[in-house]
Each structure stands twice: as structure tokens, then as C-alpha cells.
Scaffold this motif. Structure first.
Motif, PDB file in Angstrom:
ATOM      1  N   GLN A  87     -44.613 -92.237  35.361  1.00 45.35           N
ATOM      2  CA  GLN A  87     -43.678 -92.654  34.304  1.00 45.35           C
ATOM      3  C   GLN A  87     -44.111 -93.965  33.661  1.00 45.35           C
ATOM      4  OE1 GLN A  87     -39.775 -92.606  36.197  1.00 45.35           O
ATOM      5  NE2 GLN A  87     -39.346 -90.594  35.288  1.00 45.35           N
ATOM      6  N   ALA A  88     -44.570 -94.901  34.478  1.00 49.30           N
ATOM      7  CA  ALA A  88     -45.027 -96.190  33.944  1.00 49.30           C
ATOM      8  C   ALA A  88     -46.305 -96.013  33.135  1.00 49.30           C
ATOM      9  CB  ALA A  88     -45.256 -97.181  35.085  1.00 49.30           C
ATOM     10  N   ILE A  89     -47.178 -95.130  33.602  1.00 51.32           N
ATOM     11  CA  ILE A  89     -48.419 -94.855  32.876  1.00 51.32           C
ATOM     12  C   ILE A  89     -48.102 -94.229  31.516  1.00 51.32           C
ATOM     13  CG2 ILE A  89     -50.538 -93.479  32.898  1.00 51.32           C
ATOM     14  CD1 ILE A  89     -50.469 -93.769  35.993  1.00 51.32           C
ATOM     15  N   GLN A  90     -47.169 -93.283  31.495  1.00 53.78           N
ATOM     16  CA  GLN A  90     -46.771 -92.652  30.240  1.00 53.78           C
ATOM     17  C   GLN A  90     -46.152 -93.675  29.291  1.00 53.78           C
ATOM     18  OE1 GLN A  90     -47.204 -89.287  29.157  1.00 53.78           O
ATOM     19  NE2 GLN A  90     -46.752 -90.412  27.274  1.00 53.78           N
ATOM     20  N   SER A 120     -54.367 -88.477  29.966  1.00 56.29           N
ATOM     21  CA  SER A 120     -53.280 -87.593  30.387  1.00 56.29           C
ATOM     22  C   SER A 120     -53.496 -87.074  31.806  1.00 56.29           C
ATOM     23  CB  SER A 120     -53.153 -86.418  29.423  1.00 56.29           C
ATOM     24  OG  SER A 120     -52.820 -86.863  28.116  1.00 56.29           O
ATOM     25  N   THR A 121     -54.735 -86.737  32.134  1.00 57.31           N
ATOM     26  CA  THR A 121     -55.043 -86.288  33.491  1.00 57.31           C
ATOM     27  C   THR A 121     -54.820 -87.411  34.484  1.00 57.31           C
ATOM     28  OG1 THR A 121     -56.703 -84.759  32.597  1.00 57.31           O
ATOM     29  CG2 THR A 121     -56.810 -85.236  34.957  1.00 57.31           C
ATOM     30  N   ALA A 122     -55.207 -88.624  34.091  1.00 57.18           N
ATOM     31  CA  ALA A 122     -54.985 -89.786  34.955  1.00 57.18           C
ATOM     32  C   ALA A 122     -53.495 -90.002  35.194  1.00 57.18           C
ATOM     33  CB  ALA A 122     -55.609 -91.027  34.324  1.00 57.18           C
ATOM     34  N   ARG A 123     -52.708 -89.867  34.157  1.00 52.89           N
ATOM     35  CA  ARG A 123     -51.246 -90.007  34.295  1.00 52.89           C
ATOM     36  C   ARG A 123     -50.695 -89.004  35.303  1.00 52.89           C
ATOM     37  NH1 ARG A 123     -48.899 -87.409  29.447  1.00 52.89           N
ATOM     38  NH2 ARG A 123     -49.598 -85.651  30.723  1.00 52.89           N
ATOM     39  N   ASP A 124     -51.076 -87.758  35.148  1.00 58.55           N
ATOM     40  CA  ASP A 124     -50.561 -86.712  36.030  1.00 58.55           C
ATOM     41  C   ASP A 124     -50.966 -86.943  37.482  1.00 58.55           C
ATOM     42  OD1 ASP A 124     -49.541 -85.580  33.755  1.00 58.55           O
ATOM     43  OD2 ASP A 124     -51.083 -84.021  33.590  1.00 58.55           O
ATOM     44  N   ALA A 125     -52.121 -87.594  37.679  1.00 60.67           N
ATOM     45  CA  ALA A 125     -52.605 -87.867  39.028  1.00 60.67           C
ATOM     46  C   ALA A 125     -52.135 -89.216  39.567  1.00 60.67           C
ATOM     47  CB  ALA A 125     -54.132 -87.828  39.044  1.00 60.67           C
ATOM     48  N   GLY A 126     -51.364 -89.959  38.760  1.00 62.14           N
ATOM     49  CA  GLY A 126     -50.885 -91.268  39.197  1.00 62.14           C
ATOM     50  C   GLY A 126     -51.984 -92.315  39.251  1.00 62.14           C
ATOM     51  N   ILE A 127     -52.919 -92.240  38.291  1.00 61.10           N
ATOM     52  CA  ILE A 127     -54.019 -93.208  38.213  1.00 61.10           C
ATOM     53  C   ILE A 127     -53.819 -94.078  36.981  1.00 61.10           C
ATOM     54  CG2 ILE A 127     -56.515 -93.509  37.989  1.00 61.10           C
ATOM     55  CD1 ILE A 127     -56.853 -90.800  39.370  1.00 61.10           C
TER      56      ILE A 127
END
Length: 314
Positions: free
Chosen positions: A210-213, A123-130
């Protein structure tokens, strides 16, 4: 046995109010600590001692002053673990909230505490665009366990993203180990015996949140459809043998739904064992061994346990 505990921690691990101030949480040492509430199977005996450090220095000092003959077992979320009914000799070390922080340190890199969950990391990676760490969303464990066992799912594993990890050795010494030093193979590392992972650095690739989510949602839906997520279980029981899927071998051996006491092979996913209610760890482990025997008889393949089994029988 030396039971030195730095800074004279309070037996109460919660934060204490002193006037209008909130005192920092303190380390805690508990004797004869029940472990069943801390593991997913909800079975098993007690630890001689359970140590829950509040900071790295407490953990380092504790291990440095602990008799070198006393065994030490790190415990994460307790998801991939059978604690035998006679309990665990020595000290179990459990990293809690003080070791569960995750932060992005640049556009593709995360610094993750050893007690952080896969859900928090992804989730942290998603928020950071990783991107590239979405698979951790599907593994019910902590960073320390991922590093030690090269945890993986959906075509990815820890070895693909780990840069380095910080560990406290059994001697209390702190050391940084590069991923190349861990000798990673399938569900295995050469992490030193007794070492406790206090943090890890993961590197992904730039991605759109968005793609990560969407990928995380896909993985979550796949797990929901195929795995008994709301049961008392230990996750994947056996490693996939080369050229085979463990669940398929178990199914072909006629073990779907097989029971021993209140322990059962899941009918939804045959590489999962379940505690239907009051199963002992002995029931669960014996059922796993019966499955291994039947698979060997029908296919000639010897299944290896992926679930860690610790402690002594009742």
C-alpha cells in the motif's frame, strides 16, 4: 553483409497454430524497416535491418554470425530517441515480449528482462512488497535503456538498485556484469559498445504494497501535472548541468513555445520537445540545437543532449 538468422525464423512474428497447439513465436528479420512507428516522436527513417529475437540463443547466434563491421543499435520503447530522417545503417535490435518478463526472486530482489518497461518493474515490485524502485514508474523506457543510461528520476537512479546485468556482446558472447563494472555517472555507463542488455537484477528494500502504491501514485500525479505525457515527445531533452535545471535555463533563454516547423518546445515543460503533427526529425533536432545556442548566449551554459540521436540525415 551477413544476414544469418538462426533457426530460419518465419517473417511472421505472431504465434502460429498447428492443430490445437500454439507454436512458439519465432525471431524475425525485416529489411528496410520503418522506425517512426516504433519511436515516441513518430518521425525518422528506416533501418537497413530490424531484428526481433524470440530468445537469447537466437540473438547470440545472430550477432556471432553478423559481419563485425555491421553496426548494431539496441531499441527499447523508443522514448528517448531521435531517429534521423535518412534512417539507420546496419541492424536495429528490438527486444519484445520474450524479453519483458519480471519476477521477484527473493524478498528484496527482482530479475527483469531487458525489454520490460518501468511500469511493469515497479508494479511487480509493489506486488512483491519490494520498495525503492518506484521511481522507474516515471521513466518511459525499458530495463535495457535504464541500465545503459543510468536512467533516473525523483532523486533515484539505476545505479542505486542495480546488482548486475546480463548482456550479449557484439561478438555474440553472453556475459554477466556487476554494477561496479559499469562506471556509472549521471546518465552514463561504460557498458561495452554494441552490447545488448537482456536482463538485469535490481535490489530494493522490504516495503508494504500500500505504501509503495501510494509513492507510485504520487510520482504519477507529479508527472501528469508537469509533463506533456499525451504528446509525441522524447522525454527529457537535455541533461541537467551541474548546479542548474535544464528546463529553467531553457525558459530563461525565452524558448518556451519556440517552434521550427511542426516541432515545438513544450509550453508545459520546457525540457521537452514536441512533434505537433508532421515534424521531421531534422526539424526536432534543429530546434534542439537552436535551444542550446540560445541557452549558451544567455547563461553561458552548454546544454548536453540527453535524448539519443541516431542515424543519418535525409
Amino acid at each position: 553483409m551477413t544476414t544469418f538468422l538462426p533457426n530460419n525464423p518465419s517473417p511472421n512474428p505472431s504465434r502460429k497454430r498447428e492443430g490445437n497447439e500454439v507454436a512458439p513465436a519465432q525471431s524475425r528479420l525485416t529489411q528496410n524497416a520503418p522506425l517512426a512507428p516504433l519511436v515516441w516522436f513518430k518521425s525518422g527513417g528506416k533501418a537497413d535491418f530490424l531484428f526481433e529475437p524470440a530468445k537469447v540463443e537466437d540473438l547470440s547466434n545472430f550477432l556471432a554470425n553478423l559481419d563485425e563491421s555491421v553496426p548494431v543499435l539496441p531499441l527499447g520503447l523508443g522514448s528517448n530517441l531521435i531517429v534521423r530522417d535518412g534512417g539507420v545503417r546496419g541492424v536495429v535490435v528490438r527486444l519484445g515480449k520474450p524479453f519483458a518478463k519480471v519476477e521477484a526472486i527473493d524478498a528484496t530482489t527482482l530479475k527483469c528482462g531487458g525489454g520490460a518497461s518501468g511500469v511493469l518493474v515497479s508494479s511487480t515490485a509493489r506486488d512483491a512488497g519490494i520498495a525503492g524502485v518506484e521511481f522507474l514508474r516515471s521513466i518511459p523506457g525499458t530495463v535495457g535503456g535504464f541500465v545503459r543510461m543510468n536512467g533516473g528520476a525523483y532523486g533515484r537512479e539505476t545505479a542505486d538498485i542495480l546488482v548486475e546485468c546480463d548482456v550479449i556482446l557484439r561478438t555474440g558472447e553472453r556475459r554477466t556484469l556487476a554494477a561496479s563494472e559499469l562506471g556509472y555517472t549521471y546518465r552514463h555507463s561504460n557498458l561495452p559498445e554494441g552490447a545488448i542488455v537482456i536482463s538485469a537484477t535490481f535490489r530494493g528494500t522490504p516495503g508494504e504494497p500500500q505504501a509503495i502504491q501510494a509513492e507510485m501514485d504520487r510520482i504519477a500525479a507529479a508527472r501528469e501535472a508537469s509533463q506533456p505525457l499525451r504528446s509525441k515527445t522524447g522525454g527529457s531533452t537535455f541533461k541537467n548541468p551541474p548546479g542548474h535545471k535544464a528546463w529553467a535555463l531553457v525558459d530563461e533563454a525565452g524558448c518556451r513555445g519556440l517552434k521550427r516547423g511542426d516541432a515545438q518546445v513544450s509550453e508545459k515543460h520546457t525540457n521537452f520537445l514536441l512533434n505537433l503533427g508532421q515534424a521531421t526529425s531534422a526539424d526536432i533536432e534543429a530546434l534542439g540545437e537552436e535551444v542550446r545556442t540560445r541557452v549558451k548566449e544567455t547563461s553561458g551554459v552548454t546544454l548536453e543532449w540527453e535524448i539519443q540521436r541516431v542515424g543519418v540525415p535525409a
